[in-house]
Design a protein around this motif. Structure first.
Motif, PDB file in Angstrom:
ATOM      1  N   CYS A  65      -9.877  81.302 -38.915  1.00  0.00           N
ATOM      2  CA  CYS A  65      -8.521  82.099 -38.469  1.00  0.00           C
ATOM      3  C   CYS A  65      -7.976  82.973 -39.485  1.00  0.00           C
ATOM      4  O   CYS A  65      -7.172  83.625 -39.164  1.00  0.00           O
ATOM      5  CB  CYS A  65      -7.572  81.034 -38.101  1.00  0.00           C
ATOM      6  N   HIS A  66      -8.549  83.024 -40.579  1.00  0.00           N
ATOM      7  CA  HIS A  66      -7.974  83.755 -41.670  1.00  0.00           C
ATOM      8  C   HIS A  66      -8.874  84.328 -42.780  1.00  0.00           C
ATOM      9  O   HIS A  66      -9.409  83.556 -43.281  1.00  0.00           O
ATOM     10  CB  HIS A  66      -6.361  83.598 -42.076  1.00  0.00           C
ATOM     11  N   HIS A  67      -8.908  85.724 -43.014  1.00  0.00           N
ATOM     12  CA  HIS A  67      -9.806  86.014 -43.853  1.00  0.00           C
ATOM     13  C   HIS A  67      -9.396  87.617 -44.280  1.00  0.00           C
ATOM     14  O   HIS A  67      -8.844  88.331 -43.581  1.00  0.00           O
ATOM     15  CB  HIS A  67     -11.361  85.893 -43.290  1.00  0.00           C
ATOM     16  N   HIS A  68      -9.976  88.044 -45.539  1.00  0.00           N
ATOM     17  CA  HIS A  68     -10.053  89.579 -45.762  1.00  0.00           C
ATOM     18  C   HIS A  68     -11.435  89.824 -46.263  1.00  0.00           C
ATOM     19  O   HIS A  68     -11.642  89.758 -47.272  1.00  0.00           O
ATOM     20  CB  HIS A  68      -8.685  89.969 -46.834  1.00  0.00           C
ATOM     21  N   PHE A  69     -12.218  90.240 -45.314  1.00  0.00           N
ATOM     22  CA  PHE A  69     -13.816  90.446 -45.808  1.00  0.00           C
ATOM     23  C   PHE A  69     -14.030  91.194 -46.976  1.00  0.00           C
ATOM     24  O   PHE A  69     -14.698  90.891 -47.844  1.00  0.00           O
ATOM     25  CB  PHE A  69     -14.555  90.900 -44.580  1.00  0.00           C
ATOM     26  N   THR A 231       0.118  87.874 -38.752  1.00  0.00           N
ATOM     27  CA  THR A 231       0.571  88.224 -40.183  1.00  0.00           C
ATOM     28  C   THR A 231       0.701  87.111 -41.158  1.00  0.00           C
ATOM     29  O   THR A 231       0.375  86.055 -40.866  1.00  0.00           O
ATOM     30  CB  THR A 231       1.877  89.123 -40.124  1.00  0.00           C
ATOM     31  N   HIS A 232       0.910  87.425 -42.359  1.00  0.00           N
ATOM     32  CA  HIS A 232       1.021  86.270 -43.469  1.00  0.00           C
ATOM     33  C   HIS A 232       2.572  85.922 -43.443  1.00  0.00           C
ATOM     34  O   HIS A 232       3.329  87.031 -43.234  1.00  0.00           O
ATOM     35  CB  HIS A 232       0.941  86.958 -44.762  1.00  0.00           C
ATOM     36  N   LEU A 233       2.935  84.626 -43.409  1.00  0.00           N
ATOM     37  CA  LEU A 233       4.213  84.269 -43.315  1.00  0.00           C
ATOM     38  C   LEU A 233       4.479  83.002 -44.175  1.00  0.00           C
ATOM     39  O   LEU A 233       3.735  81.974 -44.125  1.00  0.00           O
ATOM     40  CB  LEU A 233       4.498  84.167 -41.967  1.00  0.00           C
ATOM     41  N   ALA A 268      -0.685  83.331 -41.140  1.00  0.00           N
ATOM     42  CA  ALA A 268      -1.390  82.431 -42.268  1.00  0.00           C
ATOM     43  C   ALA A 268      -0.351  82.065 -42.990  1.00  0.00           C
ATOM     44  O   ALA A 268       0.729  82.285 -43.418  1.00  0.00           O
ATOM     45  CB  ALA A 268      -2.142  83.627 -42.891  1.00  0.00           C
ATOM     46  N   HIS A 269      -0.759  80.912 -43.490  1.00  0.00           N
ATOM     47  CA  HIS A 269      -0.389  80.285 -44.560  1.00  0.00           C
ATOM     48  C   HIS A 269       0.889  79.153 -44.114  1.00  0.00           C
ATOM     49  O   HIS A 269       0.758  78.020 -43.836  1.00  0.00           O
ATOM     50  CB  HIS A 269      -0.007  80.937 -45.681  1.00  0.00           C
ATOM     51  N   SER A 270       1.985  79.885 -44.005  1.00  0.00           N
ATOM     52  CA  SER A 270       3.339  79.171 -43.567  1.00  0.00           C
ATOM     53  C   SER A 270       3.401  77.759 -44.326  1.00  0.00           C
ATOM     54  O   SER A 270       3.404  76.571 -43.825  1.00  0.00           O
ATOM     55  CB  SER A 270       3.192  78.850 -41.992  1.00  0.00           C
ATOM     56  N   VAL A 319     -10.272  80.483 -44.591  1.00  0.00           N
ATOM     57  CA  VAL A 319     -10.583  80.523 -45.937  1.00  0.00           C
ATOM     58  C   VAL A 319      -9.801  81.430 -46.755  1.00  0.00           C
ATOM     59  O   VAL A 319      -9.781  81.461 -47.855  1.00  0.00           O
ATOM     60  CB  VAL A 319     -12.262  80.645 -46.111  1.00  0.00           C
ATOM     61  N   ASP A 320      -9.230  82.469 -46.103  1.00  0.00           N
ATOM     62  CA  ASP A 320      -8.540  83.453 -46.584  1.00  0.00           C
ATOM     63  C   ASP A 320      -9.342  84.456 -47.237  1.00  0.00           C
ATOM     64  O   ASP A 320     -10.478  84.141 -47.437  1.00  0.00           O
ATOM     65  CB  ASP A 320      -7.289  82.975 -47.516  1.00  0.00           C
ATOM     66  N   GLY A 321      -8.724  85.518 -47.903  1.00  0.00           N
ATOM     67  CA  GLY A 321      -9.731  86.551 -48.620  1.00  0.00           C
ATOM     68  C   GLY A 321     -10.568  85.936 -49.750  1.00  0.00           C
ATOM     69  O   GLY A 321      -9.984  85.059 -50.611  1.00  0.00           O
TER      70      GLY A 321
HETATM   71 ZN   LIG Z   1      -4.402  86.499 -46.407  1.00  0.00          ZN
END
Ligand SMILES: [Zn+2]
Length: 461
Positions: A65-69, A231-233, A268-270, A319-321
């Motif tokens: 659900c969240h990545h920066h390839f 968004t990131h939050l 993302a995150h929270s 996994v995030d970026g």
């Molecule tokens: Zn991110």
């Protein structure tokens, strides 16, 4: 019209509403969708292709659900190895500003290859800078060649340093350019239908890199077209302080003030949220992409996963970026989520053996986050479990391997508890992305060489 029969798996975990786990299980797939799931002896005998998966575990394809390839180009950058989020970003922005369309294309394939081999069949990506003529089209083209499902987030940054934001002015765009390109991408690519391979998401980057006006306008545009928002939050305490000082609100209240809450929003995150904020997510329907490895890597904190689950908040894994993880391994992320939630319980004073201990995250709960949890976060009801009518997205793992030796009393749990492995089969919409442990859609050797050359060029400047 094509059919695929998969049979004889040691265990097939459906992750359906009853969480059925079927011994000697299999599936019958018709034109990319599941027609039957059950015991192998109850399935049809004939199909265009028959795959015997004895000694294998079958799971639903994992959802990221969240990545920066693009960050696969900047893993383990020396100057960013030991920094917190804001300093890490300031180190990397100028390097990322050198990327070109080819870099976006290559890095997308790298990330998706790693994801596919680690069990992922659907990935969301968040691309928020577009230097030197690059565009989200470069990412989508690469994903289409890889054959996986993608939720491509049209990210954006509009609040540069000169206006009090974190990124340098050279990597931010005007609101007009961002909104025009967002609309172009929605019209060109977004497919809302069952079995969709490409969906567009609007994703202004974070409170400290985007103007309030762009947040508002993005939400209006997304809702005109039934597009999700991301968004990131509430990632770090620095962000809390920034939001309070600049907007007069903590991050979640700031989102409420912008109409950035609802079933169509996930964050993302929270990590840094209290009980009231968790309740806001629950009552409005916001989802969360939990990114445990990244939160550990950047020393951001530990997200309240147990509290999210107890409150009934939609929760998936990211996994995030790859500059803050520095890998894209979905089974590893599920394992890390389980372990980190247990660490949090321990820090809060719970002993696993005491009677009043809060429940800890189980292997099956973690697997749930990585499958149906992620599907719910992305707003999909056609993936995340193995049931008739759903997409034929599944993975299979050979159980006869060193890592699982001695753990076969419970193969489903072994996939999360034991050292993360690469999968032997990854099937998306009935098509093989990984077969017998090998990627079918990418020649990995030459690709790795090209990617490493691109990474070297970016770092050398
Ligand atoms: Zn991110």
């Amino acid at each position: 019209m094509s059919t695929l029969l998969i049979k004889n798996a040691t265990v097939l975990a459906t992750m359906d509403d009853h969480r059925r786990e079927i011994r000697e299980g299999g599936l019958f797939i018709h034109d990319g969708f599941i027609e039957q799931v059950g015991r192998s002896i109850d399935l049809p005998l004939e199909a265009d292709e028959i795959l015997d998966l004895r000694n294998h575990l079958i799971l639903p394809g994992l959802v990221n659900c969240h990545h920066h390839f693009y960050q696969t180009l900047t893993r383990a950058v020396p100057a960013a190895q030991n920094a917190n989020l804001f300093n890490w970003l300031k180190t990397l922005y100028p390097i990322w500003a050198r990327m070109n369309p080819e870099d976006i294309f290559l890095s997308t394939k790298t990330a998706l290859a790693e994801l596919a081999l680690s069990g992922c069949t659907t990935a969301s990506d968040h691309l928020y800078l577009f230097p030197n003529g690059s565009s989200l089209d470069d990412e989508i083209a690469a994903a289409q060649e890889m054959g996986m499902r993608i939720h491509a987030s049209r990210g954006s940054m509009s609040l540069g340093e000169s206006k009090g934001g974190l990124p340098p002015d050279s990597v931010v765009d005007s609101e007009e350019v961002i909104l025009k390109d967002s609309l172009r991408l929605i019209e060109r690519y977004h497919d809302p239908n069952p079995g969709s391979k490409v969906q567009i998401v609007l994703a202004p980057c974070s409170p400290f890199s985007v103007t309030s006006e762009l947040m508002r306008q993005s939400a209006i545009l997304a809702r005109e077209h039934n597009i999700h928002l991301h968004t990131h939050l509430a990632e770090t305490q620095d962000e809390d302080a920034f939001c309070l000082q600049k907007f007069g609100h903590k991050p979640v209240a700031y989102m409420q003030s912008l109409d950035w809450v609802g079933e169509d929003v996930w964050f993302a995150h929270s990590v840094h949220v209290g009980k009231d904020e968790i309740q806001v997510y629950k009552t409005t329907g916001c989802g969360v992409a939990h990114c445990p490895s990244s939160n550990m890597r950047l020393a951001s904190g530990i997200a309240p996963v147990r509290e999210y689950i107890q409150a009934g908040v939609k929760l998936g894994l990211g996994v995030d970026g790859s500059a803050s993880n520095d890998g894209s391994h979905m089974l590893a992320e599920a394992r890390t989520a389980m372990l980190l939630a247990r660490l949090r319980a321990g820090i809060e004073g719970a002993s696993l053996s005491s009677e009043d201990a809060p429940p800890i995250l189980t292997a099956r709960e973690s697997l749930e986050l990585a499958t149906r949890g992620g599907a719910a976060v992305l707003g999909r009801n056609d993936i995340g479990s193995l049931e008739p009518g759903k997409c034929a997205d599944l993975i299979a793992i050979d159980l006869q391997r060193l890592e699982f030796t001695g753990g076969l009393h419970d193969p489903v749990a072994a996939a999360i508890f034991c050292v993360p492995v690469n999968v032997d089969y990854n099937i998306v919409g009935g098509k093989f992305i990984v077969r017998e442990g090998q990627l079918t859609t990418l020649d990995l050797g030459p690709h790795i060489e090209r990617h490493n050359q691109a990474a070297k060029r970016l770092l050398e400047g």
